[in-house]
Scaffold this motif. Structure first.
Motif, PDB file in Angstrom:
ATOM      1  N   ARG A 112       0.865  -1.178   0.000  1.00 22.05           N
ATOM      2  CA  ARG A 112       0.000   0.000   0.000  1.00 22.05           C
ATOM      3  C   ARG A 112       0.902   1.229   0.000  1.00 22.05           C
ATOM      4  O   ARG A 112       1.928   1.259   0.677  1.00 22.05           O
ATOM      5  CB  ARG A 112      -0.902  -0.004   1.231  1.00 22.05           C
ATOM      6  N   CYS A 113       0.485   2.242  -0.769  1.00 20.19           N
ATOM      7  CA  CYS A 113       1.310   3.433  -0.940  1.00 20.19           C
ATOM      8  C   CYS A 113       1.038   4.418   0.197  1.00 20.19           C
ATOM      9  O   CYS A 113      -0.117   4.782   0.437  1.00 20.19           O
ATOM     10  CB  CYS A 113       0.996   4.070  -2.288  1.00 20.19           C
ATOM     11  N   ASN A 114       2.102   4.848   0.863  1.00 23.11           N
ATOM     12  CA  ASN A 114       1.945   5.812   1.957  1.00 23.11           C
ATOM     13  C   ASN A 114       1.711   7.234   1.455  1.00 23.11           C
ATOM     14  O   ASN A 114       1.364   8.118   2.228  1.00 23.11           O
ATOM     15  CB  ASN A 114       3.167   5.783   2.878  1.00 23.11           C
ATOM     16  N   ASP A 115       1.908   7.453   0.154  1.00 25.92           N
ATOM     17  CA  ASP A 115       1.640   8.790  -0.396  1.00 25.92           C
ATOM     18  C   ASP A 115       0.218   8.924  -0.947  1.00 25.92           C
ATOM     19  O   ASP A 115      -0.492   9.865  -0.609  1.00 25.92           O
ATOM     20  CB  ASP A 115       2.670   9.132  -1.488  1.00 25.92           C
ATOM     21  N   CYS A 116      -0.206   7.961  -1.797  1.00 22.29           N
ATOM     22  CA  CYS A 116      -1.549   8.115  -2.387  1.00 22.29           C
ATOM     23  C   CYS A 116      -2.577   7.183  -1.741  1.00 22.29           C
ATOM     24  O   CYS A 116      -3.777   7.293  -2.022  1.00 22.29           O
ATOM     25  CB  CYS A 116      -1.513   7.928  -3.906  1.00 22.29           C
ATOM     26  N   GLY A 117      -2.125   6.254  -0.922  1.00 19.00           N
ATOM     27  CA  GLY A 117      -3.056   5.424  -0.163  1.00 19.00           C
ATOM     28  C   GLY A 117      -3.586   4.209  -0.904  1.00 19.00           C
ATOM     29  O   GLY A 117      -4.349   3.425  -0.337  1.00 19.00           O
ATOM     30  N   LEU A 137       7.916   0.623  -7.329  1.00 18.51           N
ATOM     31  CA  LEU A 137       7.360   1.974  -7.176  1.00 18.51           C
ATOM     32  C   LEU A 137       5.838   1.894  -7.306  1.00 18.51           C
ATOM     33  O   LEU A 137       5.321   1.067  -8.061  1.00 18.51           O
ATOM     34  CB  LEU A 137       7.905   2.903  -8.274  1.00 18.51           C
ATOM     35  N   CYS A 138       5.117   2.742  -6.625  1.00 23.58           N
ATOM     36  CA  CYS A 138       3.658   2.760  -6.724  1.00 23.58           C
ATOM     37  C   CYS A 138       3.244   2.970  -8.183  1.00 23.58           C
ATOM     38  O   CYS A 138       3.687   3.926  -8.823  1.00 23.58           O
ATOM     39  CB  CYS A 138       3.089   3.891  -5.862  1.00 23.58           C
ATOM     40  N   PRO A 139       2.410   2.081  -8.742  1.00 24.55           N
ATOM     41  CA  PRO A 139       2.007   2.236 -10.147  1.00 24.55           C
ATOM     42  C   PRO A 139       1.101   3.443 -10.386  1.00 24.55           C
ATOM     43  O   PRO A 139       0.896   3.837 -11.530  1.00 24.55           O
ATOM     44  CB  PRO A 139       1.269   0.935 -10.467  1.00 24.55           C
ATOM     45  N   TYR A 140       0.597   4.050  -9.304  1.00 24.05           N
ATOM     46  CA  TYR A 140      -0.318   5.196  -9.463  1.00 24.05           C
ATOM     47  C   TYR A 140       0.401   6.533  -9.324  1.00 24.05           C
ATOM     48  O   TYR A 140       0.034   7.503  -9.968  1.00 24.05           O
ATOM     49  CB  TYR A 140      -1.470   5.090  -8.454  1.00 24.05           C
ATOM     50  N   CYS A 141       1.415   6.610  -8.428  1.00 25.74           N
ATOM     51  CA  CYS A 141       2.056   7.916  -8.209  1.00 25.74           C
ATOM     52  C   CYS A 141       3.586   7.838  -8.176  1.00 25.74           C
ATOM     53  O   CYS A 141       4.237   8.841  -7.895  1.00 25.74           O
ATOM     54  CB  CYS A 141       1.518   8.548  -6.922  1.00 25.74           C
ATOM     55  N   SER A 142       4.149   6.660  -8.465  1.00 26.00           N
ATOM     56  CA  SER A 142       5.607   6.465  -8.539  1.00 26.00           C
ATOM     57  C   SER A 142       6.326   6.613  -7.205  1.00 26.00           C
ATOM     58  O   SER A 142       7.561   6.655  -7.155  1.00 26.00           O
ATOM     59  CB  SER A 142       6.262   7.397  -9.578  1.00 26.00           C
ATOM     60  N   SER A 143       5.594   6.693  -6.124  1.00 25.93           N
ATOM     61  CA  SER A 143       6.238   6.791  -4.816  1.00 25.93           C
ATOM     62  C   SER A 143       6.936   5.474  -4.461  1.00 25.93           C
ATOM     63  O   SER A 143       6.472   4.398  -4.818  1.00 25.93           O
ATOM     64  CB  SER A 143       5.182   7.105  -3.750  1.00 25.93           C
ATOM     65  N   ALA A 144       8.048   5.604  -3.745  1.00 24.07           N
ATOM     66  CA  ALA A 144       8.736   4.403  -3.245  1.00 24.07           C
ATOM     67  C   ALA A 144       8.311   4.081  -1.820  1.00 24.07           C
ATOM     68  O   ALA A 144       8.784   3.105  -1.238  1.00 24.07           O
ATOM     69  CB  ALA A 144      10.247   4.613  -3.327  1.00 24.07           C
TER      70      ALA A 144
HETATM   71 ZN   LIG Z   1       0.972   5.974  -4.765  1.00 24.04          ZN
END
Ligand SMILES: [Zn+2]
Lengths: 136, 385
Positions: free
Chosen positions: A32-37, A46-53
């Motif tokens: 689960r992405c801590n940036d976009c949730g 990397l998050c496929p939605y916002c590229s966050s690591a």
């Molecule tokens: Zn994300």
């Protein structure tokens, strides 16, 4: 001369170890992405939605629906020969991600797209457990 | 006219089907020599080489192995691996190499003895564990490669009412086309009933819904439009191209819409054409469902109408959009990554007007589509005279 029939087993690595460790204990976790949730699966670096690591393995409900399926009649290798016919499924989890699995706990003929499912855990060896799905 | 300004000037095929007396390199050499003869060129005229990986042997640098064994003195060489889209990709990448000035004439060649190098059971197992399915999250659940496409078919049937008869219609049409191709692997005519009664492999796909396994190789020679004018054949121009990718494995995607939407849109945009301009379409046909999804994604019909589109002879010779006129992977021949390259060869034949009994009347614009992985990676070409 008989060949050793080896079932292909998942080999956990640095990117997937927590998934298989949780499955072995009877839980389903997803990144689960801590940036976009958002949750995603299969695991990406990397998050496929916002590229966050900033990704974190997070428990999911294990509830979902049957998104698609196929009844396999011809085994891909001798390791699966005793199990045909069996259902290879794509399950859509409540949290959003989809994953491949097997449908257990009902006859292949009862598989129906949209049917509610819940995760179950099939122990393959002393160290590996495979998440499967059965009717809710 | 495409910005790459490239033209196809030679095409060739090895014998296709069961060819147990030829190795992968020998098959590729047969195809290369046929393409050189077709172009009126010698191997010493070739200064660029593109090829794909093979499954039957371990080559640590396929382009180097092939260039060396065919005797190509390459100023440019590369191994293209877009899985089943490699055939289309090689043509565009050859065009780019020529446009950059790095070389003038590129031999693209691919193929192998996929049928004869081992048993069918071994081929099925090696394909099932060969990377199309995710090694950790898919292979342990026991899918065949056809199962990965069966998931697409089942979902398409659920969403849009597509029927097994419509899937079968694709196999029947493409077999009829193969029957008119003397070099096709499977040429006996089949009916919808034959498909529906053939062995169920992984529902809803029967054995006749699946690509065959063959030996064979194909080759295409690409050069600049200027140089092409002085050569033997009527040049066939690369009018446009596009690539697309929306997933790597099938288990985590939406199943019924693919990167062919993007590759098709870009190919038509770069060529300044629309689907209505296409006279013949060499659609990648690893499974019957693949054809239906691609016809939709490339814009020949609306999403969900592909099953209806393939009915009533529309995709056959004499129909509104004849597809895969050489017999494709379902019947013509499928030697692995080289399989989609025969679609390119056939498109060239069609727009040259040299397709014999299966010639599409007045064919001027041909679309070629390749798909690799599990409807993962896509490359679309538009070719014309
Ligand atoms: Zn994300």
């Amino acid at each position: 001369m008989s060949e050793v029939i080896e079932r292909p087993m998942p080999v956990p690595d640095a990117a997937t170890g927590p998934y298989w460790a949780a499955a072995h204990e009877g839980h389903l976790v997803m990144p689960r992405c801590n940036d976009c949730g958002k949750y995603h699966f299969y695991p990406h670096p990397l998050c496929p939605y916002c590229s966050s690591a900033k990704l974190e393995w997070t428990p999911v409900s294990g509830r979902g629906t049957l998104y698609s399926f196929t009844v396999v009649h011809r085994a891909p290798s001798p390791a699966f020969a005793a199990e045909v016919p069996y259902v290879v499924a794509v399950v859509e989890l409540e949290e959003g991600p989809r994953l491949m699995s097997n449908l257990t706990g009902c006859a292949p003929a009862q598989a129906k797209i949209g049917m509610p499912l819940k995760a179950a855990f099939r122990k393959l060896s002393e160290s590996v457990t495979l998440p499967v799905f059965e009717p809710q | 006219m495409s910005k790459t300004n490239a033209a196809i000037v030679g095409i060739g095929e090895s014998k296709v089907g069961s060819v147990p007396d030829r190795s992968a390199l020998q098959l590729q050499a047969d195809a290369a020599q046929a393409a050189l003869a077709d172009a009126g060129l010698k191997m010493s005229d070739i200064d660029g080489l593109l090829t794909t990986p093979v499954r039957v042997e371990h080559w640590n640098m396929p382009c180097g192995v092939v260039a060396h064994h065919l005797g190509v003195r390459a100023k440019f060489l590369s191994t293209v691996d877009l899985a089943g889209a490699s055939g289309c990709g090689m043509i565009h990448q050859a065009a780019m190499a020529i446009a950059s000035g790095q070389c003038s004439t590129v031999l693209c060649v691919a193929g192998q003895n996929l049928l004869s190098h081992g048993s069918r059971a071994k081929a099925v197992k090696s394909m099932a564990e060969g990377g199309s399915a995710h090694p950790q999250f898919e292979v342990p659940y026991g899918p065949l490669v056809p199962s990965l496409y069966a998931l697409v078919a089942q979902r398409h049937m659920h969403e849009y009412g597509t029927t097994p008869e419509q899937l079968a219609e694709v196999a029947v049409t493409i077999r009829r086309h193969a029957s008119l191709n003397p070099n096709a692997h499977k040429r006996e005519l089949i009916t919808v009933d034959d498909v529906l009664k053939s062995r169920m492999i992984t529902s809803p796909l029967h054995i006749f819904d699946c690509a065959i396994v063959s030996d064979g190789a194909a080759a295409v020679i690409v050069t600049s439009a200027e140089r092409a004018r002085d050569l033997k054949q009527k040049p066939v121009h690369l009018l446009g191209q596009g690539y697309g990718l929306r997933h790597s494995h099938i288990g985590d995607t939406e199943l019924t819409t693919t990167g062919a939407v993007d590759s098709g849109r870009d190919a038509f945009r770069t060529a300044g054409l629309t689907p209505a301009d296409v006279d013949v379409a060499q659609i990648y046909d690893c499974f019957t469902i693949t054809v239906i999804v691609e016809l939709e994604d490339l814009g020949f019909c609306k999403k969900g109408e592909g099953g209806h589109f393939v009915e009533n002879g529309r995709i056959g010779l004499g129909g509104e959009l004849p597809i895969t006129t050489h017999g494709g992977l379902l019947s013509g021949g499928h030697p692995g990554l080289g399989g989609g390259f025969f679609h390119v060869v056939e498109a060239v034949r069609q727009v040259r007007g040299e397709a014999g009994a299966r010639q599409v009347k007045d064919a001027e614009v041909a679309l070629v589509h390749g798909n690799g992985g599990v409807i993962s990676i896509h490359c679309t070409l538009l070719l014309g005279v």
